[in-house]
Design a protein around this motif. Structure first.
Motif: not given
Length: 334
Positions: A43, A56, A69, A71, A85, A89-90, A94, A97
């Motif tokens: 990320g 993504i 991803v 993080l 961030y 991702i949401r 995704i 994590v």
């Protein structure tokens, strides 16, 4: 092969590609996922949440398999905009994590509200138990052999993994020293539900790094990594090079008076110089002792297929063979 990790993440093989700075781009993540493992985009290599959203989307164009991803929560005065961030991702859909660095506890509500499975990287049993307590779904248990930051306990995986198996209720993958079928079978035997590979995946055809990096990994032995920043209690395992030797000279000269500013040129902004430009003497970049087990640069699919085929052979032929031999010997005695 089915394990708690393959079932949790919906993948074919219990092999995870860890997040790696300036390595974990869409090309590598998609290749790992397409080969049946779990690919991971790094990320914070993407300088903004907007760039992460684009990465993504780019990965989605390359694979219809699950990918995640990474993080990393950094101890810094100028923290990245983590909520943004997480939003990227949401919104990118995704569902997995990999968190690393500091505890993700502060951000767990946002991650769990999005239905995201969290696997946190830990270098000790106590940190793994804390991850379990705050609601992580799995952990990556990282031994002292690993590249990057192995913690300050200096605990190798032959001890750390069985201890994790004794204490944890959630599944975990083994990380650090993982390169081949022997690594996977050993990890499973010690209680892990899979393995996480970092350095091994850099030496693949799809890894989007300079050829000099891949050649350096293949040429290196298990004796060619160094530990830096020990005095700062920010230990990092890196591949030796001229920049690292300069760093170690400064550490020896400054001793207990060492400050991060003293080694700024050897650690700051190094990754683009190494991974993109191929300047192998630029400074410190994370690399595991596992380089001693890396002898070629296959495609990701060739690597994963080889690992899984060899793992089956080891389990079915080599290991059960010991039991079969014992049974035959017992029957002869009788």
């Amino acid at each position: 092969m089915k394990t708690a990790i393959t079932e949790m993440f919906g993948i074919e093989h219990p092999i995870v590609q860890g997040g790696m700075h300036y390595v974990g781009f869409a090309e590598l993540a998609a290749a790992v996922s397409n080969a049946g493992g779990l690919g991971i985009i790094t990320g914070l290599t993407q300088r903004t949440p907007e760039l992460l959203a684009k990465e993504i989307a780019r990965c989605r164009d390359m694979t219809n398999k699950p990918f995640g991803v990474n993080l990393t929560f950094l101890p810094t005065f100028n923290a990245p905009p983590y909520p943004e961030y997480i939003a990227a991702i949401r919104e990118g859909g995704i569902k997995i994590v990999e968190t690393a660095g500091r505890s993700p506890e502060q951000y767990m509500p946002a991650l769990k509200a999005a239905g995201i499975k969290v696997i946190h990287k830990c270098t000790s049993v106590r940190h793994s138990l804390k991850a379990e307590q705050i609601g992580c779904d799995a952990v990556s248990v990282d031994g002292f052999e690993r590249g990057g930051h192995p913690g300050e306990d200096d605990m190798p995986n032959m001890i750390l993994l069985p201890r994790a198996a004794e204490e944890l209720k959630i599944p975990f993958v083994a990380s650090g020293g993982m390169a081949d079928a022997r690594s996977l079978v050993a990890a499973l035997a010690m209680g892990a539900a899979g393995m996480n590979m970092g350095t091994r995946f850099i030496a693949t055809k799809e890894a989007p790094v300079h050829d000099n990096v891949k050649k350096a990994i293949v040429a290196a032995s298990e004796l060619d990594t160094r530990l830096v920043m020990r005095t700062l209690r920010n230990t990092e395992r890196v591949l030796k090079n001229a920049g690292v030797e300069r760093l170690l000279d400064i550490e020896r000269e400054r001793g207990s008076k060492l400050k991060i500013e003293d080694i700024h040129d050897e650690v700051a902004g190094v990754y683009p110089k190494v991974m993109i430009d191929g300047d192998m003497d630029a400074g410190a970049w994370s690399c595991g002792m596992v380089v001693g087990l890396i002898h070629d640069i296959p495609t990701v699919k060739e690597l994963i297929d080889r690992i899984m085929a060899d793992a089956e052979r080891i389990i079915r032929a080599q290991l059960t063979g010991f039991l079969d031999a014992e049974s035959k010997a017992t029957r002869k005695v009788a």
